[in-house]
Design a protein around this motif. Sequence first.
Motif, PDB file in Angstrom:
ATOM      1  N   GLY A  36      -5.992   0.632  30.262  1.00 49.92           N
ATOM      2  CA  GLY A  36      -7.347   0.458  30.744  1.00 49.92           C
ATOM      3  C   GLY A  36      -7.860   1.614  31.573  1.00 49.92           C
ATOM      4  N   PHE A  37      -9.146   1.550  31.891  1.00 48.18           N
ATOM      5  CA  PHE A  37      -9.824   2.618  32.647  1.00 48.18           C
ATOM      6  C   PHE A  37     -10.161   2.138  34.046  1.00 48.18           C
ATOM      7  N   ILE A  38      -9.706   2.898  35.026  1.00 47.39           N
ATOM      8  CA  ILE A  38     -10.015   2.582  36.422  1.00 47.39           C
ATOM      9  C   ILE A  38     -11.499   2.819  36.693  1.00 47.39           C
ATOM     10  N   SER A  39     -12.132   3.623  35.832  1.00 47.93           N
ATOM     11  CA  SER A  39     -13.547   3.976  35.971  1.00 47.93           C
ATOM     12  C   SER A  39     -14.479   2.954  35.315  1.00 47.93           C
ATOM     13  N   ASN A  40     -13.894   1.964  34.655  1.00 44.09           N
ATOM     14  CA  ASN A  40     -14.708   0.939  33.993  1.00 44.09           C
ATOM     15  C   ASN A  40     -14.611  -0.369  34.775  1.00 44.09           C
ATOM     16  N   SER A  41     -15.734  -0.969  35.079  1.00 44.92           N
ATOM     17  CA  SER A  41     -15.717  -2.124  35.990  1.00 44.92           C
ATOM     18  C   SER A  41     -14.967  -3.325  35.420  1.00 44.92           C
ATOM     19  N   THR A  42     -15.080  -3.545  34.102  1.00 37.67           N
ATOM     20  CA  THR A  42     -14.383  -4.687  33.500  1.00 37.67           C
ATOM     21  C   THR A  42     -12.868  -4.485  33.543  1.00 37.67           C
ATOM     22  N   ASP A  43     -12.432  -3.294  33.133  1.00 33.35           N
ATOM     23  CA  ASP A  43     -10.994  -2.990  33.161  1.00 33.35           C
ATOM     24  C   ASP A  43     -10.466  -3.040  34.599  1.00 33.35           C
TER      25      ASP A  43
ATOM     26  N   GLY B 256     -10.538   0.284  27.776  1.00 34.80           N
ATOM     27  CA  GLY B 256      -9.519  -0.080  26.798  1.00 34.80           C
ATOM     28  C   GLY B 256      -8.181   0.586  27.006  1.00 34.80           C
ATOM     29  N   TYR B 257      -7.235   0.168  26.183  1.00 37.38           N
ATOM     30  CA  TYR B 257      -5.864   0.675  26.248  1.00 37.38           C
ATOM     31  C   TYR B 257      -5.588   1.618  25.083  1.00 37.38           C
TER      32      TYR B 257
ATOM     33  N   LYS C  99      -9.500  -5.279  27.026  1.00 30.50           N
ATOM     34  CA  LYS C  99     -10.006  -5.754  25.726  1.00 30.50           C
ATOM     35  C   LYS C  99      -9.993  -4.724  24.595  1.00 30.50           C
ATOM     36  N   VAL C 100     -10.397  -3.512  24.893  1.00 30.10           N
ATOM     37  CA  VAL C 100     -10.653  -2.561  23.798  1.00 30.10           C
ATOM     38  C   VAL C 100      -9.379  -1.829  23.369  1.00 30.10           C
ATOM     39  N   ASP C 101      -9.125  -1.825  22.073  1.00 30.66           N
ATOM     40  CA  ASP C 101      -7.969  -1.127  21.503  1.00 30.66           C
ATOM     41  C   ASP C 101      -8.392   0.281  21.098  1.00 30.66           C
ATOM     42  N   ARG C 102      -7.876   1.288  21.787  1.00 32.74           N
ATOM     43  CA  ARG C 102      -8.224   2.674  21.471  1.00 32.74           C
ATOM     44  C   ARG C 102      -7.190   3.332  20.562  1.00 32.74           C
ATOM     45  N   GLY C 103      -6.226   2.540  20.135  1.00 31.85           N
ATOM     46  CA  GLY C 103      -5.317   3.013  19.105  1.00 31.85           C
ATOM     47  C   GLY C 103      -4.069   3.722  19.592  1.00 31.85           C
ATOM     48  N   VAL C 104      -3.241   4.079  18.606  1.00 31.29           N
ATOM     49  CA  VAL C 104      -2.007   4.831  18.846  1.00 31.29           C
ATOM     50  C   VAL C 104      -2.283   6.261  18.418  1.00 31.29           C
ATOM     51  N   SER C 105      -1.892   7.229  19.224  1.00 31.71           N
ATOM     52  CA  SER C 105      -2.087   8.611  18.800  1.00 31.71           C
ATOM     53  C   SER C 105      -0.926   9.495  19.232  1.00 31.71           C
ATOM     54  N   GLN C 106      -0.846  10.642  18.581  1.00 30.53           N
ATOM     55  CA  GLN C 106       0.205  11.611  18.894  1.00 30.53           C
ATOM     56  C   GLN C 106      -0.418  12.726  19.713  1.00 30.53           C
ATOM     57  N   ASP C 107       0.095  12.915  20.898  1.00 34.55           N
ATOM     58  CA  ASP C 107      -0.511  13.858  21.825  1.00 34.55           C
ATOM     59  C   ASP C 107       0.556  14.588  22.632  1.00 34.55           C
ATOM     60  N   PRO C 108       0.196  15.781  23.156  1.00 31.94           N
ATOM     61  CA  PRO C 108       1.187  16.573  23.897  1.00 31.94           C
ATOM     62  C   PRO C 108       1.282  16.213  25.383  1.00 31.94           C
ATOM     63  N   PHE C 109       1.903  15.110  25.690  1.00 31.36           N
ATOM     64  CA  PHE C 109       2.181  14.769  27.077  1.00 31.36           C
ATOM     65  C   PHE C 109       3.508  15.400  27.479  1.00 31.36           C
ATOM     66  N   TYR C 110       3.452  16.113  28.577  1.00 27.70           N
ATOM     67  CA  TYR C 110       4.637  16.869  29.019  1.00 27.70           C
ATOM     68  C   TYR C 110       5.860  15.973  29.198  1.00 27.70           C
ATOM     69  N   VAL C 111       5.666  14.831  29.853  1.00 24.15           N
ATOM     70  CA  VAL C 111       6.813  13.969  30.154  1.00 24.15           C
ATOM     71  C   VAL C 111       7.464  13.421  28.876  1.00 24.15           C
TER      72      VAL C 111
ATOM     73  N   GLU D  32       3.368   1.058  18.181  1.00 28.05           N
ATOM     74  CA  GLU D  32       2.605   0.080  17.404  1.00 28.05           C
ATOM     75  C   GLU D  32       2.886  -1.343  17.887  1.00 28.05           C
ATOM     76  N   GLU D  33       4.126  -1.549  18.318  1.00 30.90           N
ATOM     77  CA  GLU D  33       4.515  -2.843  18.885  1.00 30.90           C
ATOM     78  C   GLU D  33       3.700  -3.102  20.159  1.00 30.90           C
ATOM     79  N   VAL D  34       3.610  -2.086  21.008  1.00 25.24           N
ATOM     80  CA  VAL D  34       2.846  -2.202  22.259  1.00 25.24           C
ATOM     81  C   VAL D  34       1.377  -2.475  21.946  1.00 25.24           C
ATOM     82  N   GLN D  35       0.848  -1.699  21.020  1.00 25.27           N
ATOM     83  CA  GLN D  35      -0.564  -1.853  20.653  1.00 25.27           C
ATOM     84  C   GLN D  35      -0.858  -3.290  20.200  1.00 25.27           C
ATOM     85  N   SER D  36       0.015  -3.835  19.353  1.00 30.79           N
ATOM     86  CA  SER D  36      -0.267  -5.173  18.830  1.00 30.79           C
ATOM     87  C   SER D  36      -0.110  -6.240  19.911  1.00 30.79           C
ATOM     88  N   LYS D  37       0.805  -6.024  20.851  1.00 27.41           N
ATOM     89  CA  LYS D  37       0.984  -7.027  21.909  1.00 27.41           C
ATOM     90  C   LYS D  37      -0.158  -6.992  22.938  1.00 27.41           C
TER      91      LYS D  37
END
Length: 353
Positions: free
Chosen positions: A214-221, A105-106, A188-200, A176-181
Amino acid sequence: MCSIFTAAGENLGLTTVVIDAGHGGKDAGCVSKDQKTYEKTLTLDIATTLAGKIRKAYPEVKVVLTRSDDTYVTLDDRAEIANDAHADLFISVHINANEKTSPSGYSVHVLGQSSNKNRDLFANNMEVCVRENSVIMLEEDYSTKYQGFDPSDPESYIFMMLMQNSHREQSLRFAEEVQSKLEGGPIKVDRGVSQDPFYVLWKTSMPAVLVELGFISNSTDLAALRKQSGRDDLAQRLFEAFRDYKKFYDESLRFDGGATEPARERRSRGEAAAENDGTVYAVQILASGRPQNDPSIFMGYTPMVIEAGSLSKYFIAVSDSREEAESKLPKIRRKYPDAFLVEIRGENVVPLR
Ligand SMILES: [Zn+2]
């Protein structure tokens, strides 16, 4: 972001966007189990397709890519490119991975403290943050360059988590705009919007979003990401999120809270102020140099309008109780990030801080 009016009262709007293709060069990012697909290749493809779509639809918008080929760019340099360009929006494109093959998911991330206060600081997305930030360690002199920031040390994140981010509301809006689009797309899977400490995201000084497509480790994604049509579809969805956010951004003319506005204002509509001593409280959502006739801007609200010089100001949640107007502010800010409380007394609109 302060006033965006020119002398003529024109809105400058969203004029520069920076698109960041995650990883590159010696930093491959995530790699598929069969070693055939690299995150850096997928992100570059999606980022350049997205850039092309924006350039085609908005020739007047300056679109900057942090990299346009397979080169290594540090996280600091990526942020610097965006800051130097005075970008109005920063979009960082990534692909996720997990040791297990089931997660898919995304997810969309903005900088900040976790919105769930009970959430363990280092649970959930921390693994993703550590991985995305770990590129810092590819720098030989990272400890001096990144001022002691160690991506593998939990304590390094505390400061970043607590940083007040003045662009959080707008970042959340775009997220939220990205999530809905992305809904209904090839991932397929919506993992939501979250606030996290990404350096960039921490280093950029504009609304900024990091998306994990998506996940490179998941065959469907992975199957969807390996298809050109899948990547084009994802780029199209990001483009649509950009388009709708830009529309909102350009139409939501913001100003500096009224300090430099004419003190005398003429109320053209709205009876709420007629009673008592004429003082009411409200939430100002927009100030516009031209009349706003598109109802979609008001998202179901019917605002009260006050003409102030060359500006039309729009208010909702009008009440003779300050508490009542104020109580509606958090919810309104989900839709209008720059909304603020005002006191309307006679002819005057006074912003309340
Ligand atoms: Zn990544």
